[in-house]
Scaffold this motif. Structure first.
Motif, PDB file in Angstrom:
ATOM      1  N   THR A 140       0.849  -1.188   0.000  1.00  0.00           N
ATOM      2  CA  THR A 140       0.000   0.000   0.000  1.00  0.00           C
ATOM      3  C   THR A 140       0.888   1.244   0.000  1.00  0.00           C
ATOM      4  O   THR A 140       1.675   1.438   0.931  1.00  0.00           O
ATOM      5  N   GLN A 141       0.746   2.048  -1.047  1.00  0.00           N
ATOM      6  CA  GLN A 141       1.555   3.253  -1.174  1.00  0.00           C
ATOM      7  C   GLN A 141       0.764   4.483  -0.747  1.00  0.00           C
ATOM      8  O   GLN A 141      -0.440   4.585  -0.972  1.00  0.00           O
ATOM      9  N   SER A 142       1.462   5.413  -0.126  1.00  0.00           N
ATOM     10  CA  SER A 142       0.839   6.675   0.263  1.00  0.00           C
ATOM     11  C   SER A 142       1.844   7.809   0.142  1.00  0.00           C
ATOM     12  O   SER A 142       3.047   7.591   0.279  1.00  0.00           O
ATOM     13  N   PRO A 143       1.321   9.017  -0.183  1.00  0.00           N
ATOM     14  CA  PRO A 143      -0.059   9.270  -0.583  1.00  0.00           C
ATOM     15  C   PRO A 143      -0.294   8.815  -2.022  1.00  0.00           C
ATOM     16  O   PRO A 143       0.664   8.464  -2.712  1.00  0.00           O
ATOM     17  N   ALA A 144      -1.519   8.853  -2.470  1.00  0.00           N
ATOM     18  CA  ALA A 144      -1.819   8.513  -3.858  1.00  0.00           C
ATOM     19  C   ALA A 144      -1.248   9.577  -4.791  1.00  0.00           C
ATOM     20  O   ALA A 144      -0.744   9.256  -5.876  1.00  0.00           O
ATOM     21  N   THR A 145      -1.348  10.816  -4.378  1.00  0.00           N
ATOM     22  CA  THR A 145      -0.817  11.941  -5.139  1.00  0.00           C
ATOM     23  C   THR A 145      -0.075  12.867  -4.195  1.00  0.00           C
ATOM     24  O   THR A 145      -0.527  13.120  -3.076  1.00  0.00           O
ATOM     25  N   LEU A 146       1.066  13.348  -4.654  1.00  0.00           N
ATOM     26  CA  LEU A 146       1.885  14.270  -3.868  1.00  0.00           C
ATOM     27  C   LEU A 146       2.194  15.487  -4.738  1.00  0.00           C
ATOM     28  O   LEU A 146       2.769  15.334  -5.823  1.00  0.00           O
ATOM     29  N   SER A 147       1.775  16.653  -4.267  1.00  0.00           N
ATOM     30  CA  SER A 147       1.976  17.888  -5.029  1.00  0.00           C
ATOM     31  C   SER A 147       3.067  18.721  -4.365  1.00  0.00           C
ATOM     32  O   SER A 147       2.898  19.196  -3.241  1.00  0.00           O
ATOM     33  N   LEU A 148       4.175  18.886  -5.068  1.00  0.00           N
ATOM     34  CA  LEU A 148       5.320  19.616  -4.538  1.00  0.00           C
ATOM     35  C   LEU A 148       5.935  20.486  -5.625  1.00  0.00           C
ATOM     36  O   LEU A 148       5.620  20.333  -6.817  1.00  0.00           O
ATOM     37  N   SER A 149       6.823  21.355  -5.201  1.00  0.00           N
ATOM     38  CA  SER A 149       7.511  22.246  -6.142  1.00  0.00           C
ATOM     39  C   SER A 149       8.955  21.787  -6.332  1.00  0.00           C
ATOM     40  O   SER A 149       9.524  21.145  -5.429  1.00  0.00           O
ATOM     41  N   PRO A 150       9.549  22.117  -7.475  1.00  0.00           N
ATOM     42  CA  PRO A 150      10.978  21.822  -7.662  1.00  0.00           C
ATOM     43  C   PRO A 150      11.806  22.404  -6.516  1.00  0.00           C
ATOM     44  O   PRO A 150      11.520  23.500  -6.027  1.00  0.00           O
ATOM     45  N   GLY A 151      12.775  21.618  -6.067  1.00  0.00           N
ATOM     46  CA  GLY A 151      13.618  22.030  -4.963  1.00  0.00           C
ATOM     47  C   GLY A 151      13.154  21.520  -3.615  1.00  0.00           C
ATOM     48  O   GLY A 151      13.942  21.471  -2.660  1.00  0.00           O
ATOM     49  N   GLU A 152      11.892  21.119  -3.539  1.00  0.00           N
ATOM     50  CA  GLU A 152      11.371  20.586  -2.280  1.00  0.00           C
ATOM     51  C   GLU A 152      11.778  19.116  -2.101  1.00  0.00           C
ATOM     52  O   GLU A 152      12.205  18.451  -3.026  1.00  0.00           O
ATOM     53  N   ARG A 153      11.562  18.642  -0.880  1.00  0.00           N
ATOM     54  CA  ARG A 153      11.877  17.264  -0.530  1.00  0.00           C
ATOM     55  C   ARG A 153      10.614  16.424  -0.652  1.00  0.00           C
ATOM     56  O   ARG A 153       9.547  16.839  -0.191  1.00  0.00           O
ATOM     57  N   ALA A 154      10.727  15.246  -1.261  1.00  0.00           N
ATOM     58  CA  ALA A 154       9.585  14.347  -1.419  1.00  0.00           C
ATOM     59  C   ALA A 154       9.811  13.093  -0.587  1.00  0.00           C
ATOM     60  O   ALA A 154      10.895  12.512  -0.606  1.00  0.00           O
ATOM     61  N   THR A 155       8.757  12.683   0.113  1.00  0.00           N
ATOM     62  CA  THR A 155       8.809  11.461   0.912  1.00  0.00           C
ATOM     63  C   THR A 155       7.616  10.597   0.539  1.00  0.00           C
ATOM     64  O   THR A 155       6.465  10.980   0.727  1.00  0.00           O
ATOM     65  N   LEU A 156       7.907   9.424  -0.021  1.00  0.00           N
ATOM     66  CA  LEU A 156       6.886   8.481  -0.471  1.00  0.00           C
ATOM     67  C   LEU A 156       6.967   7.237   0.400  1.00  0.00           C
ATOM     68  O   LEU A 156       8.058   6.772   0.747  1.00  0.00           O
ATOM     69  N   SER A 157       5.791   6.683   0.718  1.00  0.00           N
ATOM     70  CA  SER A 157       5.729   5.554   1.624  1.00  0.00           C
ATOM     71  C   SER A 157       5.179   4.309   0.936  1.00  0.00           C
ATOM     72  O   SER A 157       4.334   4.393   0.042  1.00  0.00           O
ATOM     73  N   CYS A 158       5.661   3.154   1.377  1.00  0.00           N
ATOM     74  CA  CYS A 158       5.179   1.862   0.910  1.00  0.00           C
ATOM     75  C   CYS A 158       5.101   0.937   2.115  1.00  0.00           C
ATOM     76  O   CYS A 158       6.102   0.751   2.817  1.00  0.00           O
ATOM     77  N   ARG A 159       3.917   0.397   2.350  1.00  0.00           N
ATOM     78  CA  ARG A 159       3.712  -0.492   3.493  1.00  0.00           C
ATOM     79  C   ARG A 159       3.281  -1.861   3.001  1.00  0.00           C
ATOM     80  O   ARG A 159       2.355  -1.966   2.189  1.00  0.00           O
ATOM     81  N   ALA A 160       3.929  -2.907   3.503  1.00  0.00           N
ATOM     82  CA  ALA A 160       3.624  -4.277   3.116  1.00  0.00           C
ATOM     83  C   ALA A 160       2.697  -4.936   4.128  1.00  0.00           C
ATOM     84  O   ALA A 160       2.789  -4.660   5.328  1.00  0.00           O
ATOM     85  N   SER A 161       1.829  -5.818   3.640  1.00  0.00           N
ATOM     86  CA  SER A 161       0.863  -6.499   4.507  1.00  0.00           C
ATOM     87  C   SER A 161       1.519  -7.546   5.402  1.00  0.00           C
ATOM     88  O   SER A 161       0.913  -7.989   6.381  1.00  0.00           O
ATOM     89  N   GLN A 162       2.737  -7.943   5.063  1.00  0.00           N
ATOM     90  CA  GLN A 162       3.558  -8.807   5.915  1.00  0.00           C
ATOM     91  C   GLN A 162       5.013  -8.513   5.586  1.00  0.00           C
ATOM     92  O   GLN A 162       5.303  -7.890   4.561  1.00  0.00           O
ATOM     93  N   SER A 163       5.897  -8.977   6.428  1.00  0.00           N
ATOM     94  CA  SER A 163       7.304  -8.638   6.243  1.00  0.00           C
ATOM     95  C   SER A 163       7.835  -9.128   4.893  1.00  0.00           C
ATOM     96  O   SER A 163       7.584 -10.270   4.490  1.00  0.00           O
TER      97      SER A 163
END
Lengths: 107, 118
Positions: free
Chosen positions: A5-28
Motif C-alpha cells: 500500500t503506497q501513500s499518498p496517492a498523489t503528492l503535489s510539490l515544487s521543484p527544490g522541495e523534498r519528497a517522501t513516499l511511503s510503501c507499506r507491506a501487509s507482511q514482512s
C-alpha cells in the motif's frame, strides 16, 4: 499474496522541495523491496533495490530506507524531471506484487 | 545493447486464447530470470508472472493463475506467455522484463497491447 500500500496517492510539490513516499507491506518482505519510476508513455525504470541500494546511474538525490513492512523513498531536492509515478515492488514471495503507485505532480 | 521485443498482442474475444512472445537480444538470455508485467490503460503496474533462468521456479499473480502459462526457450532467446480464458480485465499493455543480477527488473520491452472485447 503480499499487498503493498503506497501513500499518498498523489503528492503535489515544487521543484527544490523534498519528497517522501511511503510503501507499506501487509507482511514482512525483509529488505526485498524496490522502487521504480514511470513517466508517461515510457516503461518503468529501476531506482532503488533491496530497500536502500541505488540502481545504476540513479542520482544521489534518490534514497530508500526501511525493512520489514515499512519503506520510504526520499527525493532530497526535486528536479523537474522527477515528476512522475513511483511504484514499489516486493520479491520476498511469489507473486512479486507492485504497489498501486504514487503520482508526484508539480504544485 | 539489451533489447526485448514483444509480439502477439491484439484484439481477442472473451474466453479465447492468445500467445505472447518476447524476443531477447544483447545479453546471455539463459543467465537471467524473466517476467511479464502488465498495465491496464491509465492504471498502475501489475506483476503477472516470472520464470527463473532454467524454468525451475515459476510464479503467477493470483488473477491469472490457472489461466496463463509462462515458458521460455533458451535456445531461441525467447519468452512466452500463453493466455487462455481471457477476460475483459486482462486488457492491458503487456511488458516483457529482464531480471538483473540484483534480482530486480532492470530492462523492459516497449510492450504489446492486448484488448479483450466482444
Amino acid at each position: 499474496e503480499i499487498v503493498l500500500t503506497q501513500s499518498p496517492a498523489t503528492l503535489s510539490l515544487s521543484p527544490g522541495e523534498r519528497a517522501t513516499l511511503s510503501c507499506r507491506a501487509s507482511q514482512s518482505v525483509s529488505s526485498y523491496l524496490a522502487w521504480y519510476q514511470q513517466k508517461p508513455g515510457q516503461a518503468p525504470r529501476l531506482l532503488i533495490y533491496d530497500a536502500s541500494n541505488r540502481a545504476t546511474a540513479i542520482p544521489a538525490r534518490f534514497s530508500g530506507s526501511g525493512s520489514g513492512t515499512d519503506f520510504t523513498l526520499t527525493i532530497s531536492s526535486l528536479e523537474p524531471e522527477d515528476f512522475a509515478v513511483y511504484y514499489c515492488q516486493q520479491r520476498s514471495n511469489w507473486p512479486h506484487t507492485f504497489g498501486q503507485g504514487t503520482k508526484l505532480e508539480i504544485k | 545493447e539489451v533489447q526485448l521485443v514483444e509480439s502477439g498482442g491484439g484484439l481477442v474475444q472473451p474466453g479465447r486464447s492468445l500467445r505472447l512472445s518476447c524476443a531477447a537480444s544483447g545479453f546471455t538470455f539463459d543467465d537471467y530470470a524473466m517476467h511479464w508485467v502488465r498495465q491496464a490503460p491509465g492504471k498502475g503496474l501489475e506483476w503477472v508472472s516470472g520464470i527463473s533462468w532454467n524454468s525451475g521456479s515459476i510464479g503467477y499473480a493470483d488473477s491469472v493463475k490457472g489461466r496463463f502459462t509462462i515458458s521460455r526457450d533458451n535456445a531461441k532467446n525467447s519468452l512466452y506467455l500463453q493466455m487462455n480464458s481471457l477476460r475483459a480485465e486482462d486488457t492491458a499493455l503487456y511488458y516483457c522484463a529482464k531480471v538483473g543480477i540484483s534480482g530486480w527488473i532492470d530492462y523492459w520491452g516497449q510492450g504489446t497491447l492486448v484488448t479483450v472485447s466482444s
